[in-house]
Design an enzyme around this catalytic site. Sequence first.
Site, PDB file in Angstrom:
ATOM      1  N   ASN A   1      37.840 -73.786   4.578  1.00 10.57           N
ATOM      2  CA  ASN A   1      36.517 -74.053   4.006  1.00 10.57           C
ATOM      3  C   ASN A   1      36.645 -74.190   2.493  1.00 10.57           C
ATOM      4  O   ASN A   1      37.395 -73.456   1.856  1.00 10.57           O
ATOM      5  CB  ASN A   1      35.547 -72.916   4.359  1.00 10.57           C
TER       6      ASN A   1
ATOM      7  N   ILE B   1      39.215 -80.704   4.589  1.00  4.87           N
ATOM      8  CA  ILE B   1      39.406 -80.540   6.035  1.00  4.87           C
ATOM      9  C   ILE B   1      40.131 -81.732   6.647  1.00  4.87           C
ATOM     10  O   ILE B   1      40.948 -81.581   7.555  1.00  4.87           O
ATOM     11  CB  ILE B   1      38.025 -80.324   6.708  1.00  4.87           C
TER      12      ILE B   1
ATOM     13  N   CYS C   1      11.483 -82.608  27.718  1.00  3.24           N
ATOM     14  CA  CYS C   1      10.029 -82.492  27.650  1.00  3.24           C
ATOM     15  C   CYS C   1       9.629 -81.021  27.642  1.00  3.24           C
ATOM     16  O   CYS C   1      10.088 -80.238  28.466  1.00  3.24           O
ATOM     17  CB  CYS C   1       9.391 -83.195  28.845  1.00  3.24           C
TER      18      CYS C   1
ATOM     19  N   THR D   1      32.686 -74.137   7.882  1.00 11.88           N
ATOM     20  CA  THR D   1      31.464 -73.357   8.049  1.00 11.88           C
ATOM     21  C   THR D   1      31.438 -72.260   6.992  1.00 11.88           C
ATOM     22  O   THR D   1      32.468 -71.656   6.690  1.00 11.88           O
ATOM     23  CB  THR D   1      31.345 -72.766   9.483  1.00 11.88           C
ATOM     24  N   SER D   2      30.257 -72.029   6.438  1.00 13.11           N
ATOM     25  CA  SER D   2      30.113 -71.027   5.379  1.00 13.11           C
ATOM     26  C   SER D   2      30.137 -69.615   5.973  1.00 13.11           C
ATOM     27  O   SER D   2      30.183 -68.632   5.237  1.00 13.11           O
ATOM     28  CB  SER D   2      28.792 -71.245   4.638  1.00 13.11           C
TER      29      SER D   2
ATOM     30  N   CYS E   1       5.439 -87.397  32.093  1.00 13.55           N
ATOM     31  CA  CYS E   1       4.136 -86.713  32.075  1.00 13.55           C
ATOM     32  C   CYS E   1       3.385 -86.883  30.756  1.00 13.55           C
ATOM     33  O   CYS E   1       2.276 -86.372  30.607  1.00 13.55           O
ATOM     34  CB  CYS E   1       4.317 -85.228  32.390  1.00 13.55           C
TER      35      CYS E   1
ATOM     36  N   CYS F   1       7.237 -80.617  31.188  1.00 11.03           N
ATOM     37  CA  CYS F   1       7.761 -80.709  32.558  1.00 11.03           C
ATOM     38  C   CYS F   1       9.280 -80.558  32.632  1.00 11.03           C
ATOM     39  O   CYS F   1       9.849 -80.467  33.718  1.00 11.03           O
ATOM     40  CB  CYS F   1       7.343 -82.030  33.214  1.00 11.03           C
TER      41      CYS F   1
ATOM     42  N   HIS G   1      24.578 -74.604  18.900  1.00  7.82           N
ATOM     43  CA  HIS G   1      23.227 -74.944  18.450  1.00  7.82           C
ATOM     44  C   HIS G   1      22.623 -76.089  19.261  1.00  7.82           C
ATOM     45  O   HIS G   1      21.694 -76.745  18.815  1.00  7.82           O
ATOM     46  CB  HIS G   1      23.236 -75.300  16.957  1.00  7.82           C
TER      47      HIS G   1
HETATM   48 ZN   LIG Z   1       7.221 -84.300  30.791  1.00  5.44          ZN
END
Ligand SMILES: [Zn+2]
Length: 253
Positions: free
Chosen positions: A219, A237, A128, A194-195, A156, A131, A120
């Site tokens: 879990n 855990i 940015c 984690t589920s 920028c 840019c 993730h």
């Molecule tokens: Zn930028």
Amino acid sequence: MDGNSPAWVRGVSRVAVLTGAGISTDSGIPDYRGPSGVWTRDPELAEIFNRERFVADPGVRRRYWRHIGGLYRADVRPNAAHRALAELEASGTAVRILTQNVDGLHQRAGSSPRKVLELHGTLATARCLRCGATEPTPQVLERVAAGADDPPCLKCGGTLQPAVVMFGQFLDSQVLSLAQNIARHSQLFLAVGTSLTVEPSAGLCAAAVECGATLVIVNRDPTPYDELATEIVREPIGTALPRICAALRSAAA
Ligand SMILES: [Zn+2]
């Protein structure tokens, strides 16, 4: 190996570990998605992680940066479970970590950065949207603390967004395909904290089992993949993972 070790630790040299929010709650990072998670209790807060809202609304960005500042507190440190995985890698077992977390705690615990796949994305860097320039998040947060509540790109003036996958965005396809390869080549697939309800990450369990890996789920609550698991561990855990990693180390010795 001591007599209490489970049979599935024997002969394991390649371990893939899928980690979710549950591994970091002992470090003070809140669980967002769970039944008592932050987003469940405060749906308004989930809105600030919506990509469309984030891009369109400076108010959402201000709230986001304030919230992220709370995750970078000095008292947030890796815990015993993160350390156990780093020690397992250091002992010579091939350990690949596939994490749904964006907190960087596996790397801080000593796991090799190139052995940790962040499904993730990461909170550590902001990018940015105009840019593409990047800036370390702690530096952005210093600007927030100094009064820039919607910190612009230094190059920028464009909008900065942390390099995490937000609602309305897809996982990086290269990262996902690498994760699938790692799952398929593992002998032991540990799903920790984690589920297993968020696809496509959760499907990695099935991919591993189809290719012959042993699936062990650590879990607190039941998951949709429990039926595929060789063992289900409900113990906290922070004690379960050090115990499992120690058993793997002594079985490999
Ligand atoms: Zn930028």
